[in-house]
Structure formats: C-alpha cells, structure tokens
Design a protein around this motif. Structure first.
Motif, PDB file in Angstrom:
ATOM      1  N   THR A 168      45.743 124.295 101.572  1.00 47.94           N
ATOM      2  CA  THR A 168      44.770 124.050 100.588  1.00 47.94           C
ATOM      3  C   THR A 168      45.094 123.024  99.495  1.00 47.94           C
ATOM      4  O   THR A 168      44.223 122.137  98.954  1.00 47.94           O
ATOM      5  CB  THR A 168      44.361 125.468  99.794  1.00 47.94           C
ATOM      6  N   PHE A 169      46.318 123.020  99.081  1.00 45.18           N
ATOM      7  CA  PHE A 169      46.864 122.346  98.000  1.00 45.18           C
ATOM      8  C   PHE A 169      46.895 120.647  98.889  1.00 45.18           C
ATOM      9  O   PHE A 169      46.389 119.943  98.126  1.00 45.18           O
ATOM     10  CB  PHE A 169      48.443 122.299  98.021  1.00 45.18           C
ATOM     11  N   ALA A 170      47.112 120.648  99.985  1.00 43.84           N
ATOM     12  CA  ALA A 170      46.838 119.291 100.887  1.00 43.84           C
ATOM     13  C   ALA A 170      45.457 118.758 100.764  1.00 43.84           C
ATOM     14  O   ALA A 170      44.987 117.572 100.312  1.00 43.84           O
ATOM     15  CB  ALA A 170      47.496 119.235 102.144  1.00 43.84           C
ATOM     16  N   MET A 171      44.599 119.386 100.827  1.00 45.77           N
ATOM     17  CA  MET A 171      43.106 119.293 100.930  1.00 45.77           C
ATOM     18  C   MET A 171      42.668 118.833  99.591  1.00 45.77           C
ATOM     19  O   MET A 171      42.045 117.926  99.475  1.00 45.77           O
ATOM     20  CB  MET A 171      42.199 120.348 101.645  1.00 45.77           C
ATOM     21  N   ILE A 172      43.120 119.658  98.755  1.00 48.53           N
ATOM     22  CA  ILE A 172      42.746 119.304  97.370  1.00 48.53           C
ATOM     23  C   ILE A 172      43.346 117.950  96.855  1.00 48.53           C
ATOM     24  O   ILE A 172      42.477 116.742  96.445  1.00 48.53           O
ATOM     25  CB  ILE A 172      43.163 120.145  96.283  1.00 48.53           C
ATOM     26  N   GLU A 173      44.399 117.536  97.156  1.00 46.37           N
ATOM     27  CA  GLU A 173      45.040 116.390  96.896  1.00 46.37           C
ATOM     28  C   GLU A 173      44.457 115.199  97.547  1.00 46.37           C
ATOM     29  O   GLU A 173      44.359 114.235  96.997  1.00 46.37           O
ATOM     30  CB  GLU A 173      46.651 116.539  97.333  1.00 46.37           C
ATOM     31  N   LEU A 174      43.865 115.230  99.056  1.00 50.87           N
ATOM     32  CA  LEU A 174      43.312 114.350  99.742  1.00 50.87           C
ATOM     33  C   LEU A 174      41.843 114.153  98.968  1.00 50.87           C
ATOM     34  O   LEU A 174      41.335 112.961  98.921  1.00 50.87           O
ATOM     35  CB  LEU A 174      43.193 114.794 101.076  1.00 50.87           C
ATOM     36  N   PHE A 175      41.244 115.332  98.777  1.00 52.11           N
ATOM     37  CA  PHE A 175      39.882 115.019  98.316  1.00 52.11           C
ATOM     38  C   PHE A 175      39.801 114.297  96.989  1.00 52.11           C
ATOM     39  O   PHE A 175      38.852 113.490  96.550  1.00 52.11           O
ATOM     40  CB  PHE A 175      39.146 116.505  97.989  1.00 52.11           C
ATOM     41  N   VAL A 176      40.500 114.573  95.903  1.00 52.20           N
ATOM     42  CA  VAL A 176      40.466 114.215  94.340  1.00 52.20           C
ATOM     43  C   VAL A 176      41.032 112.915  94.456  1.00 52.20           C
ATOM     44  O   VAL A 176      40.687 112.216  93.558  1.00 52.20           O
ATOM     45  CB  VAL A 176      41.306 115.254  93.567  1.00 52.20           C
ATOM     46  N   THR A 177      41.923 112.392  95.355  1.00 51.42           N
ATOM     47  CA  THR A 177      42.340 110.870  95.230  1.00 51.42           C
ATOM     48  C   THR A 177      41.576 109.844  95.962  1.00 51.42           C
ATOM     49  O   THR A 177      41.939 108.863  95.909  1.00 51.42           O
ATOM     50  CB  THR A 177      43.641 111.016  95.732  1.00 51.42           C
ATOM     51  N   ASP A 178      40.244 110.502  96.741  1.00 49.01           N
ATOM     52  CA  ASP A 178      39.411 109.546  97.248  1.00 49.01           C
ATOM     53  C   ASP A 178      38.316 109.112  96.388  1.00 49.01           C
ATOM     54  O   ASP A 178      37.453 110.102  96.031  1.00 49.01           O
ATOM     55  CB  ASP A 178      38.691 110.252  98.573  1.00 49.01           C
TER      56      ASP A 178
ATOM     57  N   VAL B  10      58.244 125.441  97.671  1.00 50.01           N
ATOM     58  CA  VAL B  10      56.941 124.736  98.111  1.00 50.01           C
ATOM     59  C   VAL B  10      55.828 125.369  97.265  1.00 50.01           C
ATOM     60  O   VAL B  10      54.813 124.308  96.763  1.00 50.01           O
ATOM     61  CB  VAL B  10      56.910 125.072  99.705  1.00 50.01           C
ATOM     62  N   LEU B  11      55.710 126.570  96.996  1.00 48.43           N
ATOM     63  CA  LEU B  11      54.736 126.965  96.292  1.00 48.43           C
ATOM     64  C   LEU B  11      54.500 126.211  94.780  1.00 48.43           C
ATOM     65  O   LEU B  11      53.629 125.764  94.317  1.00 48.43           O
ATOM     66  CB  LEU B  11      54.668 128.419  96.262  1.00 48.43           C
ATOM     67  N   CYS B  12      55.863 126.320  94.150  1.00 50.53           N
ATOM     68  CA  CYS B  12      55.879 125.734  92.949  1.00 50.53           C
ATOM     69  C   CYS B  12      55.518 124.428  92.660  1.00 50.53           C
ATOM     70  O   CYS B  12      54.723 124.015  91.893  1.00 50.53           O
ATOM     71  CB  CYS B  12      57.417 126.348  91.951  1.00 50.53           C
ATOM     72  N   MET B  13      55.932 123.650  93.738  1.00 50.49           N
ATOM     73  CA  MET B  13      55.842 122.096  93.462  1.00 50.49           C
ATOM     74  C   MET B  13      54.350 122.134  94.112  1.00 50.49           C
ATOM     75  O   MET B  13      53.796 120.995  93.361  1.00 50.49           O
ATOM     76  CB  MET B  13      56.723 121.385  94.325  1.00 50.49           C
ATOM     77  N   GLY B  14      53.783 122.504  94.766  1.00 51.39           N
ATOM     78  CA  GLY B  14      52.197 122.671  95.369  1.00 51.39           C
ATOM     79  C   GLY B  14      51.480 122.857  93.990  1.00 51.39           C
ATOM     80  O   GLY B  14      50.333 122.324  93.626  1.00 51.39           O
ATOM     81  N   LEU B  15      51.593 123.960  93.354  1.00 53.00           N
ATOM     82  CA  LEU B  15      50.916 124.363  92.069  1.00 53.00           C
ATOM     83  C   LEU B  15      50.983 123.107  91.271  1.00 53.00           C
ATOM     84  O   LEU B  15      50.019 122.801  90.500  1.00 53.00           O
ATOM     85  CB  LEU B  15      51.670 125.698  91.426  1.00 53.00           C
ATOM     86  N   PHE B  16      52.134 122.628  90.889  1.00 52.00           N
ATOM     87  CA  PHE B  16      52.549 121.781  89.815  1.00 52.00           C
ATOM     88  C   PHE B  16      51.590 120.423  90.342  1.00 52.00           C
ATOM     89  O   PHE B  16      50.956 119.752  89.364  1.00 52.00           O
ATOM     90  CB  PHE B  16      54.059 121.087  89.954  1.00 52.00           C
ATOM     91  N   ARG B  17      51.848 119.770  91.496  1.00 54.43           N
ATOM     92  CA  ARG B  17      51.110 118.553  92.010  1.00 54.43           C
ATOM     93  C   ARG B  17      49.719 118.883  91.787  1.00 54.43           C
ATOM     94  O   ARG B  17      48.854 117.920  91.337  1.00 54.43           O
ATOM     95  CB  ARG B  17      51.649 118.229  93.165  1.00 54.43           C
ATOM     96  N   THR B  18      49.141 120.002  92.106  1.00 56.10           N
ATOM     97  CA  THR B  18      47.677 120.073  92.130  1.00 56.10           C
ATOM     98  C   THR B  18      47.095 120.053  90.668  1.00 56.10           C
ATOM     99  O   THR B  18      46.293 119.525  90.539  1.00 56.10           O
ATOM    100  CB  THR B  18      47.163 121.272  92.954  1.00 56.10           C
ATOM    101  N   ALA B  19      47.823 120.982  89.846  1.00 52.65           N
ATOM    102  CA  ALA B  19      47.636 120.953  88.317  1.00 52.65           C
ATOM    103  C   ALA B  19      47.642 119.427  87.881  1.00 52.65           C
ATOM    104  O   ALA B  19      46.601 118.965  87.094  1.00 52.65           O
ATOM    105  CB  ALA B  19      48.303 122.023  87.731  1.00 52.65           C
ATOM    106  N   LEU B  20      48.698 118.760  88.188  1.00 53.40           N
ATOM    107  CA  LEU B  20      48.508 117.415  87.712  1.00 53.40           C
ATOM    108  C   LEU B  20      47.788 116.384  88.183  1.00 53.40           C
ATOM    109  O   LEU B  20      46.765 115.770  87.521  1.00 53.40           O
ATOM    110  CB  LEU B  20      50.329 116.727  87.891  1.00 53.40           C
TER     111      LEU B  20
END
Length: 260
Positions: A91-101, A201-211
């Motif tokens: 889900t983190f990956a999907m969010i990152e792909l969606f919001v950077t498009d 992995v969870l902590c970095m995923g939460l961080f990147r998604t929030a960022l």
C-alpha cells in the motif's frame, strides 16, 4: 498440549514485556511515526477531491496493516506480522506511485475499480525519473537503499508466509542441537533480525508516505513538521546502523529441522 485462551493471553503478556525490552527504540519511533502519519492523513479528510479522497483511504489502509504488524510482532506472532507488513509495503508503494504522477490518472483508475498488481507497481516505481513536478511541487527521489531493502524484505516475507520449510524455520525454537520445539502463540527468542527487519521497513514506509503526501497535499504542514520528520529520519537510520540490519542472515538460516 494443555492450551486455553487464558494461558495464551498470559503468554502474550510475557511476550509484550520482552518486545518492550528488546525493541523499545523501534516502538518509540513507531509511535511518533503513527502520530505524524495520522496527522497528514487527517489533513486530507473531507477535501471532496478525488486524489485527496483516494490518498486518505489508502493511507488509512496502510496504517491499519502497519498497526496489525505492530500488534502481532509484540505478541511474537512473527509469520503473520510479516504478512501484514507485506500488505503495508504494497500500500505504501501504491500511494507513492499515485501521488508522484502529475496526471493523477491512477487515482481515477483506482476509483473506477482497476486493480494494480504489487509487482507492476514496484516496476513502475523503478522507472520514475529522479525528479518530477506535481502540483507545483518538485519531488526529488534521491537514490537510497529503501527500495532495495523493500525488494529483499518482500521476497523474504513472501517466502515465509506460506506453509513451506522456510516458514517452519522461523516458527520453531531450537532447544538443543537437532532438537526443536514449536512455540504455540508465538515467541521472540532468537528472532531479533526478523523483528528489526519488520520495524525498519514499516518505519521507513510510514516516514516516506507521510513525507510525499504532505509535500503534495499539505505543504504548510510539512513546513511545520519538517524538523520533527528530519529527526525521525535520523533516528530510523541510526537504529538501522546500530542493529547492522541485513537480510542475508534471515534468508540463509543454518538450522536443520531434524526433530521437532
């Protein structure tokens, strides 16, 4: 085995104490990240815009997966914690792909019911340019080890969440040479590497998604929280370094299951 829910609950209480003792730093960081993540997600509530609405739903989905992993880790149910961590990473990956498009087409497709396979999402993320402009915000994707870590962790988690020998090797406890026991209701003894992997992995995923999401949808919030996020990032990296996090040990266990 003389089992009862009451005995299992007492066992989980014991495991919670072990988790708090061994992984207190990770738990403290996870707590702060959940708070920041929730604030960013909350800022998108009620915007009545497709991208914001979809991101809000996906962020809450990712957070629920992460919280499930956190609860399962502290109880010692590490195979199932790995499964929910994998769901969070997807889900983190999907969010990152969606919001950077910049076209925001993925949001419309997702809202129309299209399913995005995790493997396809990861491949598309690998194809993203190092810099892009989204809603007047320039996003720079600095080269880091996060995606490599995610790829290795995802492969490892996928391998142990099925009923195979590798899964058994992370479900049993070695008592003596050649003798193993199966800790019903979970256990944390000797599983530091696996728990470190899940938290990292969870902590970095939460961080990147929030960022990413705050940069695109709530830039004022990002400015206000920049110092806090920077400190959290430094803490995550310091804890990774202190624990010498690698997946090689996890992927190549030496135990041989002669007797269980």
């Amino acid at each position: 085995m003389n089992l009862s829910l009451d005995k299992i609950e007492r066992h989980w209480v014991y495991n919670l104490g072990v988790a708090n003792s061994l992984f207190g730093k990770w738990i403290s960081m996870f707590d702060k990240l959940v708070s920041s993540f929730g604030e960013v997600a909350g800022s998108l509530r009620g915007k009545r815009m497709l991208a914001e609405n979809c991101t809000f739903l996906l962020m809450n989905k990712a957070l629920n997966h992460a919280l499930a992993s956190y609860d399962l880790v502290r109880k010692g149910l590490l195979i199932d914690a790995s499964l929910t961590a994998r769901n969070a990473v997807e889900t983190f990956a999907m969010i990152e792909l969606f919001v950077t498009d910049e076209s925001e087409k993925y949001f419309q497709q997702w809202a129309d019911g299209k399913e995005f396979r995790p493997g396809w999402v990861r491949k598309e993320l690998d194809l993203l340019p190092p810099e892009m402009k989204v809603r007047e915000v320039v996003i720079s994707l600095a080269e880091d080890d996060y995606r490599a870590l995610v790829r290795d962790a995802y492969k490892f988690w996928s391998g142990i969440t099925h009923c195979n020998l590798k899964s058994a090797q992370y479900s049993v406890k070695q008592e003596n040479v050649g003798y193993f026991s199966f800790p019903v209701a979970g256990g944390l003894d000797g599983q530091e590497a696996l728990v470190n992997c899940i938290f990292a992995v969870l902590c970095m995923g939460l961080f990147r998604t929030a960022l990413f999401t705050s940069a695109i949808f709530a830039i004022d919030m990002l400015r206000d929280k920049s110092a806090q996020l920077r400190q959290l990032f430094d803490d995550i990296m310091a804890e990774n370094t202190a624990r010498c996090l690698t997946l090689q040990k996890l992927m190549n266990p030496k135990n041989e299951l002669n007797r269980v």
